[in-house]
Design an enzyme around this catalytic site. Structure first.
Site, mmCIF file in Angstrom:
data_model
loop_
_atom_site.group_PDB
_atom_site.id
_atom_site.type_symbol
_atom_site.label_atom_id
_atom_site.label_comp_id
_atom_site.label_asym_id
_atom_site.label_seq_id
_atom_site.Cartn_x
_atom_site.Cartn_y
_atom_site.Cartn_z
ATOM 1 N N LYS A 75 0.975 7.572 110.299
ATOM 2 C CA LYS A 75 -0.046 6.540 110.484
ATOM 3 C C LYS A 75 0.571 5.270 111.064
ATOM 4 O O LYS A 75 1.645 4.832 110.627
ATOM 5 C CB LYS A 75 -0.727 6.243 109.145
ATOM 6 C CG LYS A 75 -1.930 5.314 109.243
ATOM 7 C CD LYS A 75 -2.667 5.240 107.911
ATOM 8 C CE LYS A 75 -3.856 4.291 107.995
ATOM 9 N NZ LYS A 75 -4.630 4.224 106.735
ATOM 10 N N SER A 150 -9.343 3.820 107.503
ATOM 11 C CA SER A 150 -8.426 3.520 108.586
ATOM 12 C C SER A 150 -7.545 4.702 108.988
ATOM 13 O O SER A 150 -6.815 4.635 109.985
ATOM 14 C CB SER A 150 -7.521 2.342 108.191
ATOM 15 O OG SER A 150 -6.752 2.648 107.041
ATOM 16 N N SER A 174 -9.875 4.397 102.860
ATOM 17 C CA SER A 174 -9.248 4.731 104.135
ATOM 18 C C SER A 174 -8.709 6.153 104.210
ATOM 19 O O SER A 174 -8.441 6.657 105.299
ATOM 20 C CB SER A 174 -8.119 3.741 104.437
ATOM 21 O OG SER A 174 -8.648 2.478 104.756
#
Length: 464
Positions: A75, A150, A174
């Site tokens: 990520k 996210s 997220s």
């Protein structure tokens, strides 16, 4: 090569010599080349020659750990040595770290080959993955729709077979919202099980956590064991018993509480409650007792506590950028301004509410083995829309109010498995949150494994 195979199968095949890391790397890069242009999930991909050489070196080396030879894109909020970490912000467009963050270092030490990054919203704010550096990540079930966030890039990479495992992070859903919208699993571990990077304050802010994403609870367990465990530099990190191998639970007689829409406190788009209630039938078929639960705590008090503590935490992270405030997106400026304006007593009072909700939740878990909520309040929305502004005529008064359904879990740092619940009338995925008391990570994954054996939703993947 079937890249929808489980991560567990892939690493076992490499360990047994049935598959080489180089073969898997070439197939992974071919898959990324084929599908990533349509969804924009993997960013900052390293060059193919370097990755192939690293995989070949892995084949020639002794077995290094449980992820030996497995390609993983990390990520883009996590530093990986030699790969740009932009956080989706133009401020960091050209930042290339010289060392790995803790979670990346643990994956690398376990034998993973870190191939690039997965896309995120700017600074990870907002459950919709778009930013001015890399653009938007599209939903593989409808590229005109959002992938969530996210960890949207991570979820899409999994859903399309570009990776078999992914790391994510979860402050306000997220890991859970993108898992629901992309038909995969996301796991928010008990707070402290997976330590964050040991920088800045390590005592006060107890909202966000790192965690794994995968196409099965068994694969979730594989990565969770790698990234879990104490870090002596952090006071709240804790020892953790391994969860792998994750075996299906004996579900007969387990009590599951269904919280629904919190008696109307969380407005839902049409069809979401129905698809989640259909998923609950799977638990009934497995012998669980599923019961509706009345709202156990005032939703608005939870929300007010949350937005205070969240703004306080986000502002602490963004404070070094205050002189570059105009370069931040509007939601980041909103969080920064709120946090900087808060008094210590406002923060204290918000934590008093959090403590009261924690005590009430603890009493609930004396009655129920797990509680269930929808994983989102809306279906994946137009990818060009920054965020929903209303749900069924109810105006959303902040950029993130439309994700209020994840807050009861986030505020308390509870473990939570986001599990697929199937597809709505438009063919878009939805999911549920299955959560329990702190420390129940292994039990939740075993419950999820039993559910997965009955449903296997992630194996019904996009035709890409």
């Amino acid at each position: 090569m079937d890249l929808i195979r489980s991560a567990t199968d892939l690493v076992s095949a490499i360990a047994s010599g049935q598959l080489t890391a180089a073969q898997l790397m070439r197939a992974t890069l071919d898959r990324i080349e084929t599908v990533n242009g349509d969804v924009n999930a993997v960013v900052a991909l390293r060059d193919a020659d370097s990755l192939t050489a690293e995989a070949e070196a892995m084949d020639a080396a002794p077995h290094t750990g449980p992820l030996h030879g497995l390609p993983i894109a990390v990520k883009d909020l996590v530093n990986v040595a030699g790969i740009p970490t932009t956080q989706g912000s133009p401020i960091f467009r050209n930042f290339i770290p010289k060392s790995d963050d803790l979670i990346a270092a643990r994956m690398r030490a376990a034998g993973a080959i870190l191939i690039g990054k997965t896309n995120v919203p700017e600074f990870g704010l907002g459950s919709h993955t778009f930013n001015p550096v890399y653009g938007a990540t599209c939903n593989p079930y409808d590229p005109a729709r959002s992938s969530g966030g996210s960890s949207g890039g991570a979820a899409v990479a999994l859903a399309t077979g570009m990776t078999a495992l992914a790391d994510g992070s979860d402050m306000m859903g997220s890991l859970r919202n993108p898992a629901a919208w992309n038909n995969v699993y996301g796991f928010r571990p008990s707070w402290g099980r997976v330590p964050s990077e040991p920088v800045g304050d390590t005592f006060l802010h107890q909202l966000s956590t790192l965690g794994p994403m995968a196409r099965s609870p068994q694969d979730i367990g594989l990565l969770l064991d790698v990234i879990s465990g104490p870090d002596t530099r952090q006071p709240h990190s804790c020892a953790s018993t391994p969860v792998s191998p994750v075996l299906p639970a004996n579900t007969k007689g387990l009590r599951i509480g269904w919280l629904g829409d919190w008696d109307g406190a969380f407005p839902m788009e049409e069809g979401i409650l129905a698809i989640c209630e259909k998923a609950l039938e799977v638990f009934r078929d497995m012998g669980c007792q599923v019961e509706p639960v009345a709202p156990p705590f005032d939703a608005e008090r939870i929300w007010n506590s949350w937005i205070t503590l969240r703004s306080w935490a986000v502002a602490a992270g963004l404070a070094p950028l205050v002189d570059q405030r105009e370069m931040l997106k509007d939601s980041a400026r909103w969080e920064l301004d709120r946090g900087l304006a808060m008094s210590a007593m406002e923060v204290h009072n918000a934590s008093v509410i959090r403590s009261a909700w924690y005590r009430r939740a603890a009493a609930l878990f004396e009655e129920y083995d797990a509680l269930v909520l929808p994983a989102a309040q809306v279906w994946p929305f137009d990818v060009t829309q920054p965020h929903p502004t209303e749900i069924n005529g109810v105006e959303m008064d902040t950029y993130h109010r439309w994700m209020q359904v994840v807050v009861p879990v986030s505020l308390l740092g509870l473990p939570c498995l986001a599990a697929p619940a199937g597809f709505g009338a438009a063919g878009l995925p939805m999911g549920i949150q299955i959560f329990g008391p702190r420390g129940s990570d292994a039990a939740l994954l075993s419950l999820g494994a039993a559910y997965h054996d009955r449903t296997r939703w992630p194996q019904k993947r996009p035709a890409m």
